[in-house]
Write an enzyme that holds these catalytic residues in place. Structure first.
Site, PDB file in Angstrom:
ATOM      1  N   GLU A 108      33.633  52.724  35.764  1.00 37.25           N
ATOM      2  CA  GLU A 108      34.554  52.752  36.893  1.00 37.25           C
ATOM      3  C   GLU A 108      36.013  52.749  36.465  1.00 37.25           C
ATOM      4  O   GLU A 108      36.361  52.382  35.346  1.00 37.25           O
ATOM      5  CB  GLU A 108      34.255  51.576  37.833  1.00 37.25           C
ATOM      6  CG  GLU A 108      34.176  50.241  37.131  1.00 37.25           C
ATOM      7  CD  GLU A 108      33.659  49.133  38.049  1.00 37.25           C
ATOM      8  OE1 GLU A 108      32.442  49.147  38.370  1.00 37.25           O
ATOM      9  OE2 GLU A 108      34.440  48.263  38.437  1.00 37.25           O
ATOM     10  N   CYS A 168      43.564  51.780  36.028  1.00 39.08           N
ATOM     11  CA  CYS A 168      42.859  50.902  35.103  1.00 39.08           C
ATOM     12  C   CYS A 168      41.604  51.634  34.665  1.00 39.08           C
ATOM     13  O   CYS A 168      40.766  51.980  35.499  1.00 39.08           O
ATOM     14  CB  CYS A 168      42.518  49.604  35.852  1.00 39.08           C
ATOM     15  SG  CYS A 168      41.477  48.484  34.933  1.00 39.08           S
ATOM     16  N   CYS A 173      29.754  45.627  28.257  1.00 38.46           N
ATOM     17  CA  CYS A 173      30.618  44.905  27.317  1.00 38.46           C
ATOM     18  C   CYS A 173      29.828  43.783  26.666  1.00 38.46           C
ATOM     19  O   CYS A 173      29.001  43.145  27.304  1.00 38.46           O
ATOM     20  CB  CYS A 173      31.816  44.322  28.073  1.00 38.46           C
ATOM     21  SG  CYS A 173      33.013  43.472  27.016  1.00 38.46           S
ATOM     22  N   CYS A 229      32.431  37.062  28.240  1.00 39.23           N
ATOM     23  CA  CYS A 229      33.272  36.071  28.917  1.00 39.23           C
ATOM     24  C   CYS A 229      32.505  35.531  30.131  1.00 39.23           C
ATOM     25  O   CYS A 229      31.949  36.303  30.914  1.00 39.23           O
ATOM     26  CB  CYS A 229      34.589  36.696  29.358  1.00 39.23           C
ATOM     27  SG  CYS A 229      35.555  37.342  27.968  1.00 39.23           S
ATOM     28  N   CYS A 231      33.275  36.873  33.778  1.00 42.46           N
ATOM     29  CA  CYS A 231      33.524  38.305  33.970  1.00 42.46           C
ATOM     30  C   CYS A 231      32.269  39.052  34.381  1.00 42.46           C
ATOM     31  O   CYS A 231      31.212  38.891  33.779  1.00 42.46           O
ATOM     32  CB  CYS A 231      34.091  38.904  32.680  1.00 42.46           C
ATOM     33  SG  CYS A 231      34.366  40.685  32.790  1.00 42.46           S
ATOM     34  N   CYS A 252      37.151  44.298  38.626  1.00 42.69           N
ATOM     35  CA  CYS A 252      36.558  44.067  37.322  1.00 42.69           C
ATOM     36  C   CYS A 252      35.040  44.231  37.248  1.00 42.69           C
ATOM     37  O   CYS A 252      34.298  43.269  37.158  1.00 42.69           O
ATOM     38  CB  CYS A 252      36.914  42.674  36.829  1.00 42.69           C
ATOM     39  SG  CYS A 252      38.590  42.226  37.183  1.00 42.69           S
TER      40      CYS A 252
END
Ligand code: SAH
Length: 339
Positions: A89, A102, A109, A113, A116, A330
């Site tokens: 995205e 962005c 990933c 974290c 996240c 995010c």
């Protein structure tokens, strides 16, 4: 076969030299691809037919596709489908000073974290350079805008996809490419120290943002896995080295997590940690996700934190929010789709 949008101009020059052609052909190709936005090679009138045929044979022109757009007044969120059907995205934001995007750098990933959403889905693979470049080309076309600034803060850890991200930066920064000024490009990292040191030596004047999110080592290890590999004190030392070497100000990102990292004591500790450094702190209101254990700090707590940093002479801003209504936060769109 590599995609034509994978190539920084200097690599394309090497290609033309390798087929006994003049270097400047690369600039002509760039003018077609990025100035005229025309990838129909057969229409490239200033390039001879035999060279066009060779280009068509030697490069792929595959494109990623927009598979969904969510819009509100100032924000558009794009879900893309890659050629292997993976999803990523990007978010377009219209500020009063211009447009910014962005972009994602990886499919998923691995940094892990705790707060996240992107990291909920493990890394499947790195994005190729062309898949980052095309996020920009397709969004500019869909929204009929020119993008003024780029932040590499979407899904993924850019410094964990180092070479492709550097090539992407070269292409978007090239005056004959997408021509976005270096000062309008920001790479955001959770703190991969060896890569930051490599990055600082490059002759690219782009901005660096560090996702710090904690004021001490124990807290940072609790919410950011990467801190177990590269701890906060080594990271701060690395940022100092970066500032000294590049003479550039660094952005410190600090996501405000209610009762986790937003106490007055954290603000004081953070001020101590950053004392005298050429940095500015960006306090980010947390976008709540499916990580239900993390809540957004109240406005009051954010303002209090802000005030303490100010009183201690730390440059600080509170990030303006975009796209809360449209899951622009995010990794949420992809996460919703993939589940
Ligand atoms: N991996 C890179 C870039 C992608 S994350 C990095 O860590 O910097 C971009 C930023 O968004 C990081 O600062 C990240 O910590 C932050 N972030 C992640 N989830 C968030 C959420 N739910 N709300 C607000 N910021 C978030």
């Amino acid at each position: 076969m590599k995609n034509i949008y994978d190539y920084p101009r200097e690599s394309l020059e090497d290609y033309f030299v390798s087929i006994n052609e003049k270097k400047f052909k690369a600039t002509q190709v760039y003018e077609w691809l990025y100035e005229k936005r025309n990838s129909d090679v057969n229409s490239w009138s200033n390039i001879k037919k035999d060279i066009r045929d060779k280009i068509l044979k030697d490069f792929s022109f595959d494109s990623i596709e927009i598979s969904k757009v969510e819009k509100d007044d100032l924000t558009r969120k794009y879900l893309f489908k890659l050629n292997d059907f993976e999803k990523i995205e990007a978010v377009l934001m219209m500020h009063d000073y211009g447009t910014s995007i962005c972009v994602s750098s990886q499919v998923g990933c691995n940094m892990g974290c705790a707060f996240c959403e992107s990291g909920r889905l493990k890394k499947v693979r790195n994005l190729e350079t062309y898949e980052m470049v095309e996020q920009i080309l397709l969004v500019e076309k869909e929204a009929n805008v020119r993008i003024d600034s780029v932040v590499i803060m979407g899904i993924g850890e850019p410094l964990d996809n180092y070479d492709n991200v550097i090539n992407f930066i070269k292409i978007i920064n090239d005056a004959k490419g997408i021509a976005i000024g270096a000062r309008h490009i920001t790479v955001s990292t959770c703190g991969l120290i060896p890569k930051i040191k490599e990055f600082m030596k490059l002759p690219l004047q782009v901005n660096l943002a560090i996702s710090l999110h904690a004021s001490n080592n124990e807290l940072r290890s609790r919410i950011m896995n990467v801190n177990k590999a590269y701890n906060i004190y080594d990271l701060i030392a690395c940022i100092k080295e970066y500032i000294q070497y590049t003479n550039r100000r660094v952005t410190i990102e600090y996501v405000m997590l209610d009762n986790v990292n937003d106490n007055e004591s954290n603000a004081l500790e953070l001020a101590e940690l950053l004392k005298g450094m050429n940095v500015y702190v960006n306090l980010i209101p947390y976008n709540e996700t499916n990580h239900l254990e993390f809540k957004r700090s109240s406005k009051n707590r954010i303002f209090k934190f802000y005030d303490i940093l100010k009183q201690n002479k730390i440059n600080v801003t509170i990030r303006k929010e975009f796209g809360g209504k449209i899951s622009a936060a995010c990794g949420q769109l992809r996460s919703k789709e993939v589940k």
